[in-house]
Scaffold this motif. Structure first.
Motif, mmCIF file in Angstrom:
data_model
loop_
_atom_site.group_PDB
_atom_site.id
_atom_site.type_symbol
_atom_site.label_atom_id
_atom_site.label_comp_id
_atom_site.label_asym_id
_atom_site.label_seq_id
_atom_site.Cartn_x
_atom_site.Cartn_y
_atom_site.Cartn_z
ATOM 1 N N ALA A 9 1.686 155.755 -34.949
ATOM 2 C CA ALA A 9 2.394 154.526 -35.646
ATOM 3 C C ALA A 9 3.596 154.957 -34.121
ATOM 4 O O ALA A 9 5.166 154.395 -34.567
ATOM 5 N N ALA A 10 2.773 155.541 -33.251
ATOM 6 C CA ALA A 10 4.246 155.699 -32.288
ATOM 7 C C ALA A 10 4.901 154.533 -31.216
ATOM 8 O O ALA A 10 5.652 154.032 -30.252
ATOM 9 N N GLY A 11 4.323 153.205 -31.814
ATOM 10 C CA GLY A 11 4.824 151.979 -31.231
ATOM 11 C C GLY A 11 5.821 151.537 -31.310
ATOM 12 O O GLY A 11 6.905 152.024 -32.134
ATOM 13 N N GLU A 12 6.707 150.316 -30.210
ATOM 14 C CA GLU A 12 7.769 150.213 -30.375
ATOM 15 C C GLU A 12 8.674 149.576 -31.568
ATOM 16 O O GLU A 12 8.622 149.252 -31.954
ATOM 17 N N THR A 18 12.112 145.660 -36.273
ATOM 18 C CA THR A 18 12.411 146.636 -36.555
ATOM 19 C C THR A 18 11.434 147.795 -36.653
ATOM 20 O O THR A 18 9.787 147.106 -36.576
ATOM 21 N N PRO A 19 11.664 148.643 -37.255
ATOM 22 C CA PRO A 19 10.701 150.008 -36.970
ATOM 23 C C PRO A 19 9.855 149.542 -37.815
ATOM 24 O O PRO A 19 9.826 150.117 -39.166
ATOM 25 N N ALA A 46 8.199 156.230 -30.416
ATOM 26 C CA ALA A 46 9.686 155.124 -30.181
ATOM 27 C C ALA A 46 10.372 155.184 -31.465
ATOM 28 O O ALA A 46 11.902 155.263 -31.143
ATOM 29 N N HIS A 47 10.318 155.832 -32.712
ATOM 30 C CA HIS A 47 10.745 155.390 -33.935
ATOM 31 C C HIS A 47 10.843 156.972 -34.522
ATOM 32 O O HIS A 47 9.350 157.565 -34.019
ATOM 33 N N LYS A 62 4.296 155.714 -24.550
ATOM 34 C CA LYS A 62 4.034 154.316 -23.890
ATOM 35 C C LYS A 62 3.588 154.076 -22.331
ATOM 36 O O LYS A 62 2.738 153.298 -22.193
ATOM 37 N N ARG A 63 2.529 155.225 -22.584
ATOM 38 C CA ARG A 63 1.501 155.548 -21.688
ATOM 39 C C ARG A 63 0.101 154.514 -22.187
ATOM 40 O O ARG A 63 -0.855 154.452 -21.539
ATOM 41 N N GLY A 64 -0.235 154.748 -23.705
ATOM 42 C CA GLY A 64 -0.650 154.137 -23.942
ATOM 43 C C GLY A 64 -1.668 154.531 -25.869
ATOM 44 O O GLY A 64 -0.569 155.721 -26.100
#
Length: 170
Positions: A9-12, A18-19, A46-47, A62-64
């Motif tokens: 659940a790390a993505g932007e 919105t998150p 990211a959130h 952000k690395r993947g």
């Protein structure tokens, strides 16, 4: 044998606006609790996320997806022999699909086992502990996996934009 789940659940969520994790994560977690997994770790990035599940923040999200997965795997208990990987943007995850890939792994072994829908690889994906130290930052998408048909259980979905939301979540 203990089986854990790692929820990515790390993505932007830039396409969503919105998150989306905050909206979709409760659905995914509820479905995981209906499966046979023994522990659940959510990977934020990211959130910030608030949830009753254990949350680990991946500074290198952000690395993947592999970086996020590695952060989640590092948080799991020493007794976990495998991890089921699911995406926070798959609100229709079938608990039966989670249990089916776990059962397949227990019966036939292997280090990577994934659900398939209409012959196409999808989630959930089980990663045996012996693979945990070699996760590339790009994730596991390009690695060979044993597929377990889950067509009868329905795809977990993939919410990228608000238009992709199931009606119940609008």
């Amino acid at each position: 044998m203990s089986i854990a789940a790692v929820v990515l659940a790390a993505g932007e969520a830039s396409r969503f606006g919105t998150p989306k994790q905050r909206l979709l994560l409760p659905e995914v977690l509820e479905r995981l609790t209906q499966s046979s997994v023994d522990e659940i770790v959510v990977v934020a990035g990211a959130h910030t996320l608030e949830t009753p599940a254990t949350v680990v923040t991946c500074a290198g999200w952000k690395r993947g997806p592999g970086a996020s997965l590695t952060a989640g795997l590092e948080e799991l208990s020493a007794g976990a022999e495998a991890a089921v990987v699911v995406l926070a943007d798959g609100p229709d995850l079938a608990p039966g699909a989670v249990d089916r890939i776990i059962a397949s792994w227990r019966a036939d072994g292997g280090t990577l086992v994934a659900a398939s829908y209409d012959g196409v690889r999808g989630h959930p994906l089980l990663v045996g502990r012996e693979e945990w130290g070699s996760i590339p930052d790009a994730g596991l998408r390009d690695l060979d996996v044993r597929l377990v048909p889950c067509d009868d259980l329905g795809s977990p979905g993939d919410v990228d934009t608000p238009a992709d939301l199931p009606e119940r979540l609008r």
